[in-house]
Design an enzyme around this catalytic site. Structure first.
Site, PDB file in Angstrom:
ATOM      1  N   SER A  11      74.827  -5.911  49.082  1.00  0.00           N
ATOM      2  CA  SER A  11      73.856  -4.218  48.731  1.00  0.00           C
ATOM      3  C   SER A  11      74.449  -4.153  46.910  1.00  0.00           C
ATOM      4  O   SER A  11      75.766  -4.121  47.295  1.00  0.00           O
ATOM      5  CB  SER A  11      73.593  -3.912  49.828  1.00  0.00           C
ATOM      6  OG  SER A  11      72.892  -3.134  49.565  1.00  0.00           O
ATOM      7  N   TYR A  44      76.394   2.457  56.922  1.00  0.00           N
ATOM      8  CA  TYR A  44      75.744   1.169  55.528  1.00  0.00           C
ATOM      9  C   TYR A  44      76.924   0.356  55.173  1.00  0.00           C
ATOM     10  O   TYR A  44      76.963  -0.467  54.898  1.00  0.00           O
ATOM     11  CB  TYR A  44      74.275   1.188  55.972  1.00  0.00           C
ATOM     12  CG  TYR A  44      73.960   0.491  55.109  1.00  0.00           C
ATOM     13  CD1 TYR A  44      72.861  -0.491  55.822  1.00  0.00           C
ATOM     14  CD2 TYR A  44      73.666   0.239  53.857  1.00  0.00           C
ATOM     15  CE1 TYR A  44      72.911  -1.305  55.273  1.00  0.00           C
ATOM     16  CE2 TYR A  44      73.012  -0.497  52.756  1.00  0.00           C
ATOM     17  CZ  TYR A  44      72.707  -1.765  53.316  1.00  0.00           C
ATOM     18  OH  TYR A  44      71.322  -2.743  53.787  1.00  0.00           O
TER      19      TYR A  44
END
Length: 255
Positions: free
Chosen positions: A146, A159
Site C-alpha cells: 500500500s 494498518y
C-alpha cells in the site's frame, strides 16, 4: 508487441487470496484473461462460488479453495489440497482488512485482527506455497502492499504498521528465495475506489483532499492495477525481485 509471450500466463495456475470480491476478484479476472487458471480463496464457499461462476461465464478457467488465511494449519491443509491438483505457479497475497480509530483508543482486539489478517496470513500462505516453488525452481509471489507501506494518515497507524511490515517481509522473501528461481515483489496501490475505501469515497471532503493531493487528481480504478500485476506475474519481470511497484497516480512522488 514484438514478444507478447513475455506477458502470457497460459498454462499457469494462480492462487489469489481474498478473491471473492473487490480488488482480489479484479486481479483474478486480469490474470485469467491473460491465460492463467485462477484459484479464488476466501473463507466463504458460497461467495467464492458466485465469483467463480462469473469468471467462468466470461470464459476464464477458474476454481475455488476456501480456507482461513489467518489459520496456519488451515493454510497448510488448503495448499496441500491444491498442489495435489497441480502446481501453484503464481500467488497473490491480497487478503486484507482495515479498521479506523484514534490510536490512543485503538482496541486491542482490532490490532490483533489486523496483524493476523494483513501480516501473519502473508507469511503463512507464502511459506506454504514457496515450498513447492522452491522444489520446481520457479514461482511468482506478489504481496499486496500500500502507499501506507511508506506513509501514514491519522487513525490508521496499526494498518500502516502491517503494510510497512509486508513491504519488508517481501524484501526478506526475495532475499531468501530469489536464489531458488522465485520472484517475490510487492504491489502497492494508492487510493482506489474499492469496498475497503467505500466510506472515504463517499466523503466529499476526503475526495476533495485526495484529488488535490494526488497529481493525477482522481481516485484510481481497480482495473488500473491489472497491468502492474501482470508484469509481476509474468516472465516480463524475470529479474525483478524484492521490488515494491507503486501504482498511486503520483501521490508518493509529490509533496
Amino acid at each position: 508487441m514484438s514478444n507478447p509471450a513475455l506477458f502470457s500466463l497460459a498454462g499457469r495456475r494462480a492462487l489469489i487470496t481474498g478473491a471473492s470480491r473487490g480488488l482480489g476478484l479484479t486481479l483474478a479476472r486480469g490474470l485469467g484473461e491473460a491465460g492463467a487458471h485462477v484459484i479464488l480463496n476466501g473463507r466463504t464457499p458460497d461467495a467464492l462460488e458466485k465469483a467463480c461462476s462469473g469468471l467462468r461465464g466470461s470464459g476464464i478457467a477458474a476454481s475455488t479453495c476456501a480456507f482461513d488465511v489467518t489459520d496456519q494449519d488451515a493454510v497448510r491443509s488448503g495448499i496441500d489440497r491444491l498442489t495435489q491438483e497441480g502446481p501453484i505457479d503464481i500467488l497473490i497475497n491480497n487478503a486484507g482488512i482495515q479498521h479506523r480509530a484514534p490510536l490512543e483508543s485503538f482496541p486491542r482486539a482490532e490490532w490483533d485482527r489486523l496483524i493476523r489478517t494483513n501480516l501473519d496470513a502473508v507469511f503463512f500462505v507464502a511459506q506454504a506455497v514457496a515450498k513447492g516453488m522452491i522444489s520446481r525452481g520457479s514461482g511468482k509471489i506478489i504481496n499486496i502492499c500500500s502507499v501506507q507501506s511508506e506513509l501514514a494518515r491519522p487513525n490508521i497507524a496499526p494498518y500502516t504498521a502491517t503494510k510497512g511490515a509486508v513491504k519488508m517481509l517481501t524484501k526478506g522473501m526475495a532475499t531468501d528465495w530469489a536464489r531458488h528461481g522465485l520472484q517475490i515483489n510487492g504491489l502497492a496501490p494508492g487510493y482506489f475506489e474499492t469496498e475497503m475505501n467505500a466510506a472515504l469515497v463517499a466523503d466529499p471532503a476526503f475526495t476533495e483532499w485526495l484529488c488535490k493531493r494526488t497529481p493525477a487528481a482522481r481516485w484510481g480504478r481497480s482495473e488500473e492495477l491489472i497491468g502492474a500485476a501482470l508484469f509481476l506475474a509474468s516472465d516480463a519481470s524475470s529479474f525483478v525481485n524484492g521490488h515494491i511497484l507503486t501504482v498511486d497516480g503520483g501521490l508518493t512522488a509529490s509533496v
